[in-house]
Design a protein around this motif. Structure first.
Motif, PDB file in Angstrom:
ATOM      1  N   ASN A 209     119.973 130.735  80.379  1.00 28.82           N
ATOM      2  CA  ASN A 209     120.626 130.192  79.476  1.00 28.82           C
ATOM      3  C   ASN A 209     120.838 128.823  79.348  1.00 28.82           C
ATOM      4  N   ILE A 210     120.100 128.197  80.276  1.00 26.99           N
ATOM      5  CA  ILE A 210     120.825 126.838  80.429  1.00 26.99           C
ATOM      6  C   ILE A 210     120.289 125.966  79.225  1.00 26.99           C
ATOM      7  N   ALA A 211     119.220 126.221  78.760  1.00 25.94           N
ATOM      8  CA  ALA A 211     118.552 125.340  77.582  1.00 25.94           C
ATOM      9  C   ALA A 211     119.661 125.522  76.406  1.00 25.94           C
ATOM     10  N   PHE A 212     120.239 126.810  76.099  1.00 23.15           N
ATOM     11  CA  PHE A 212     121.042 127.039  75.090  1.00 23.15           C
ATOM     12  C   PHE A 212     122.353 126.202  75.505  1.00 23.15           C
ATOM     13  N   TRP A 213     122.860 126.294  76.691  1.00 30.01           N
ATOM     14  CA  TRP A 213     124.236 125.792  77.230  1.00 30.01           C
ATOM     15  C   TRP A 213     124.143 124.265  77.324  1.00 30.01           C
TER      16      TRP A 213
END
Length: 400
Positions: A209-213
């Motif tokens: 989920n890092i891109a969303f975060w």
């Protein structure tokens, strides 16, 4: 989403001078469907906090939720125009994992930027009082996410909601209600997986989920830098944030963003660990866990057995701390013969650059450099083979 529960038992009033354990019991126990619950005043202690921060009950409000820390913060606009932190409430229960909500029934508590107008306030909730956070928003719909009725509500049970207990949600409801009465048309509800610090972004850098975060952090940074609510939009399936009208505020936001990115990069370069945090089914704030451990009843608690497996950290990349680099001018003095450290810890030590070279060093160097060259010339036929090297062995080697 919320599930059905039995009707909570009636709450008895607590005198201000009651023992501390009774006050804690009142905080934890479910409250009855009281006729005036939706119009109950903000507690005097909270009003005093607002006054100390230069704000009022009628000023605009903004809420920030953090799943990993199990907290919801209350921010109010102060006289100078900036939002200031007033109070933090412990979440009694949230469900799912870190990451956004994707579909109906996944038990995920959502993450993102949501808008709550007055029509989403529910004074007749089955869970004492509640408000709908506004999931799915434009971003969620762009991702094809489904679901509805994601609430901040009473009781201590969640199927994708922020469950606060009755007493706590009553105060949150009153704070929001007074902001609407003061003229605020809608308040922003920011929901994050964890506090959006550079350290946390580095720690979760390998999470799916890092891109969303990173999108969430951009909005969080704009608020942290300026104290002004970010103007949120969605373009090409991602969150976008409008520039502040004031160029000075936009410069602050850009500078803060640049500083945070540099901090993240530095932490990764220094070898900080990368982790993932897993949950059986969400978690709750340690405040409520401590009360439950003491035997204080929390009322209906969803999947209490799952709380034993909440917040398990899995190290994906182990920390690799870089050695501290000491300048030569420093360490050479540490080991010098006249140094106190040298006399006490390294008697007789002489730096390599002050030592006499080995007696046979020139010969060894010459041999190491000359012998391979002579052998190579011999194999090529330029020179006769060295003594001891039989002629039959030269031919096959030279042909390879």
């Amino acid at each position: 989403m919320v599930s059905q529960f039995r009707k909570p038992a009636r709450r008895t009033s607590i005198h201000p001078a009651a023992p501390a354990f009774l006050v804690l019991w009142a905080l934890a126990c479910p409250a009855a469907a009281e006729p005036g619950k939706a119009s109950a005043p903000i507690p005097a202690a909270t009003l005093a906090l607002m006054q100390a921060k230069g704000t009022t009950a009628a000023a605009p409000v903004l809420f920030r939720a953090y799943k990993k820390e199990s907290e919801i913060e209350v921010w109010k606009r102060a006289g100078g125009g900036r939002f200031v932190h007033v109070k933090t409430f412990p979440i009694c229960r949230w469900s799912g994992q870190l990451g956004p909500k994707r579909k109906t029934g996944d038990r995920q508590t959502p993450e993102g930027f949501y808008t709550v107008p007055q029509r989403q306030m529910n004074p007749n909730s089955s869970y004492y009082l509640s408000f709908d956070v506004g999931y799915p928003n434009a971003y969620d719909r762009a991702q094809g996410s489904t679901g509805s009725a994601v609430m901040v509500h009473g009781v201590c049970s969640s199927m994708g909601c922020f469950a606060m207990t009755d007493h706590v949600v009553g105060e949150i409801y009153a704070i929001a209600r007074e902001a609407f009465a003061g003229g605020q048309a809608a308040f922003q509800f920011q929901s994050f997986p964890f506090r959006m610090t550079a350290a946390n972004m580095a720690r979760y850098r390998t999470d799916p989920n890092i891109a969303f975060w990173r999108q969430l952090k951009e909005g969080a940074d704009r608020f942290d830098a300026t104290g002004e609510e970010p103007v949120v939009g969605v373009a090409a399936g991602r969150y976008v944030f409008a520039p502040f009208k004031d160029p000075a505020k936009e410069a602050l936001a850009a500078a803060h963003r640049s500083t945070e990115e540099a901090r993240i990069a530095a932490l990764v370069e220094e070898g900080s660990a990368a982790i993932r945090t897993t949950y059986s089914d969400g978690a709750q704030h340690p405040f409520w866990a401590a009360l439950a451990a003491k035997g204080t009843p929390l009322g209906d608690v969803s999947r209490p057995e799952a709380l034993a497996y909440a917040g398990q950290e899995v190290v994906v990349i182990a920390a690799r701390p870089r050695p501290v680099q000491v300048a030569e001018a420093v360490w050479s003095r540490w080991v010098a013969p006249d140094s106190a450290l040298s006399r006490t810890r390294m008697p007789g030590f002489v730096p390599s650059y002050e030592r006499a070279g080995p007696a046979f060093a020139p010969l060894v160097t010459t041999y190491a450099e000359t012998w391979p060259r002579l052998v190579g010339l011999s194999l090529s036929g330029v020179l006769p083979p060295p003594a001891g090297l039989a002629p039959p062995a030269i031919g096959p080697v030279a042909q390879r």
